[in-house]
Enzyme design. Structure first.
Site, mmCIF file in Angstrom:
data_model
loop_
_atom_site.group_PDB
_atom_site.id
_atom_site.type_symbol
_atom_site.label_atom_id
_atom_site.label_comp_id
_atom_site.label_asym_id
_atom_site.label_seq_id
_atom_site.Cartn_x
_atom_site.Cartn_y
_atom_site.Cartn_z
ATOM 1 N N LYS A 7 34.706 36.743 34.183
ATOM 2 C CA LYS A 7 35.288 34.960 35.188
ATOM 3 C C LYS A 7 35.827 34.123 33.102
ATOM 4 O O LYS A 7 36.511 32.712 33.134
ATOM 5 C CB LYS A 7 33.987 34.343 35.098
ATOM 6 C CG LYS A 7 34.444 34.273 36.776
ATOM 7 C CD LYS A 7 33.005 33.309 37.359
ATOM 8 C CE LYS A 7 32.813 34.038 39.125
ATOM 9 N NZ LYS A 7 32.080 35.360 39.389
HETATM 10 C C1 LIG Z 1 32.893 35.802 40.219
HETATM 11 C C2 LIG Z 1 32.146 37.271 40.111
HETATM 12 C C3 LIG Z 1 32.865 37.809 41.283
HETATM 13 C C4 LIG Z 1 33.491 37.356 42.360
HETATM 14 O O1 LIG Z 1 34.726 37.243 41.829
HETATM 15 P P1 LIG Z 1 35.722 37.030 43.181
HETATM 16 O O2 LIG Z 1 36.828 36.938 42.237
HETATM 17 O O3 LIG Z 1 34.751 35.639 43.093
HETATM 18 O O4 LIG Z 1 35.696 37.595 44.178
HETATM 19 C C5 LIG Z 1 32.195 39.535 40.788
HETATM 20 N N1 LIG Z 1 32.044 40.471 39.535
HETATM 21 C C6 LIG Z 1 30.560 38.951 39.431
HETATM 22 C C7 LIG Z 1 30.087 39.494 38.489
HETATM 23 C C8 LIG Z 1 31.235 37.673 39.336
HETATM 24 O O5 LIG Z 1 30.895 36.536 38.642
#
Ligand SMILES: *Cc1c(COP(=O)(O)O)cnc(C)c1O
Length: 433
Positions: A107
């Site tokens: 993220k």
């Molecule tokens: C947010 C997140 C996901 C999922 O990603 P999306 O874009 O919501 O599908 C997967 N793994 C981690 C560690 C995350 O923080």
């Protein structure tokens, strides 16, 4: 860049409008009107380019003249300040490590790009904004780290007291400066409700220029396409198209991959992999989208019962399920399977998968077993460093893994948070004083 709403009942907007508005008022999601194909010459020499060079060319093609090249280049060089290496784990099983940024999770890409493009426009317009976010853990850390020290932006993060991990709490509460953490005596749902009410409140809107750092903002999607190109650049010498397995919750990460494919990246197939929250794999199998309450799992950043990017996913394919199935296979796995594979891969190779990455590994392996894959390179995305989920990981592999220095450092800092009740009036009183 022009963007339309997936519900198609509001006018098209510019990149800047979509960035600050977040969501169109008809409850759809913003989608690029056109996704340009990159020239063959770009792919012919992609392996000679740096991650930042690739990201610049991709973003330039998407955003166009909305940000002049020299400014965009500066933004990208600042966003892409860490690597995303592809590492071989086993025969034809490669991992794309997206956890080398400040919050040790993927993220960071979205949060860093969003904060920098916002700050760029705010400086030009001599404006300030106040970002309000509710977090159950992971998003807050990336937003705090990503927006830290960004001129013109004040960030207020609401998190449920006692319901996020110690490390997650430290990532939210130790920066200071333009980041304020409100420790709410309540649940994540309370935090979310309080933020929603704030956006609707006339007094607050009169006093502040409120905005969200929502995960479905188009500015978080664009940078999530960069690393698919960079991953391909690293395995291009193998001479094959690639299959990506994406560990998914709201499916923003997967939508980044769909943009990359549309731009001409030779992606043979996607595996959309989830934990027990299998709404999208179910949809791909049955053709029926049936959102439901989420269930708790050990890969909790993917515990999503109503994936917000579903609308975008189908918009990419004009709602043609046959076309979607030609590109995307759904897979889902239980916590038992996830723990078992973390242990197995560690014992066989020494590589430590975090629970989210383990789900992606399982998806790729299942796909590779079911299909003829001698002509493709398999890559699964690693979305978090295993140390972020250390309780699960240490327990499963029976050994204490190493904690990266940045996490150790955050762990030693003093938490600073503002205690807050779980009613909107508490938040409003605090913001107005
Ligand atoms: C947010 C997140 C996901 C999922 O990603 P999306 O874009 O919501 O599908 C997967 N793994 C981690 C560690 C995350 O923080």
């Amino acid at each position: 860049m022009r963007l339309y709403s997936t519900k198609k009942s509001v006018p098209e907007v510019s990149f800047k409008e979509a960035l600050f508005k977040g969501l169109p008022s008809d409850n759809g999601l913003y989608m690029p009107l056109e996704i340009p194909t990159l020239p063959q010459s770009f792919f012919d020499t992609i392996e000679q380019k740096s991650f930042a060079e690739i990201a610049f060319e991709v973003s330039k093609a998407l955003i166009g003249d909305d940000i002049p090249s020299t400014d965009l280049k500066k933004i990208i060089d600042d966003v892409i300040s860490f690597d995303a290496p592809v590492v071989k784990v086993q025969d034809n099983m490669y991992v794309l490590e997206l956890f080398h940024g400040p919050s040790l999770a993927f993220k960071d890409f979205g949060a860093r790009f969003m904060s920098r493009v916002m700050s760029y426009y705010l400086a030009k317009d001599k404006q300030d904004i106040n970002i309000l976010v509710a977090t159950s853990g992971d998003t807050g850390g990336a937003v705090a780290q990503g927006f830290y020290n960004m001129p013109g932006i004040h960030v207020t993060i609401l998190y449920p007291s006692g319901k996020v991990s110690d490390l997650q709490e430290k990532q939210l509460t130790t920066l200071g400066g333009n980041i304020t953490a409100l420790e709410v005596q309540g649940t994540f749902d309370d935090c979310q409700r309080m933020v929603k009410e704030a956006f609707l409140d006339a007094d607050l809107n009169a006093k502040f220029n409120l905005s969200s750092a929502n995960s479905i903002n188009i500015s978080r999607l664009i940078p999530q396409s960069f690393y698919y190109f960079y991953a391909y650049a690293q395995v291009k010498k193998l001479g094959k198209d690639v299959v990506f397995s994406v560990p998914s919750g709201n499916f923003g990460n997967l939508c980044g991959g769909l943009i990359a494919k549309r731009m001409g990246l030779p992606i043979a197939h996607f595996v959309a992999t989830t934990n027990a929250n299998n709404v999208i794999p179910d949809y791909l199998a049955s053709g029926v989208f049936n959102p439901r309450p989420s269930v708790r799992t050990i890969s909790n950043a993917m515990d999503v019962g109503n994936p917000s990017n579903y609308q975008r996913l189908v918009a990419f394919y004009n709602e043609d399920i046959k076309a979607i199935r030609a590109d995307i296979t759904g897979k889902y796995f239980t916590d038992e399977q996830t723990e078992e594979i973390i242990k197995k891969v560690y014992d066989a190779t020494g590589y430590v998968l975090d629970p989210h990455t383990a789900v992606a590994y399982l998806g790729l392996r299942a796909y590779m077993n079911e299909n003829s894959t001698k002509d493709v390179t398999g890559i699964f995305l690693s979305t978090a460093h295993p140390a972020k989920f250390i309780e699960v990981v240490n327990d499963v592999i029976g050994k204490n893994i190493e904690i990266p220095e940045s996490l150790q450092a955050a762990g030693k800092l003093k938490k600073v948070s503002v205690p807050m009740g779980n009613q909107f009036k508490d938040l409003k009183e605090y913001l107005l004083k």
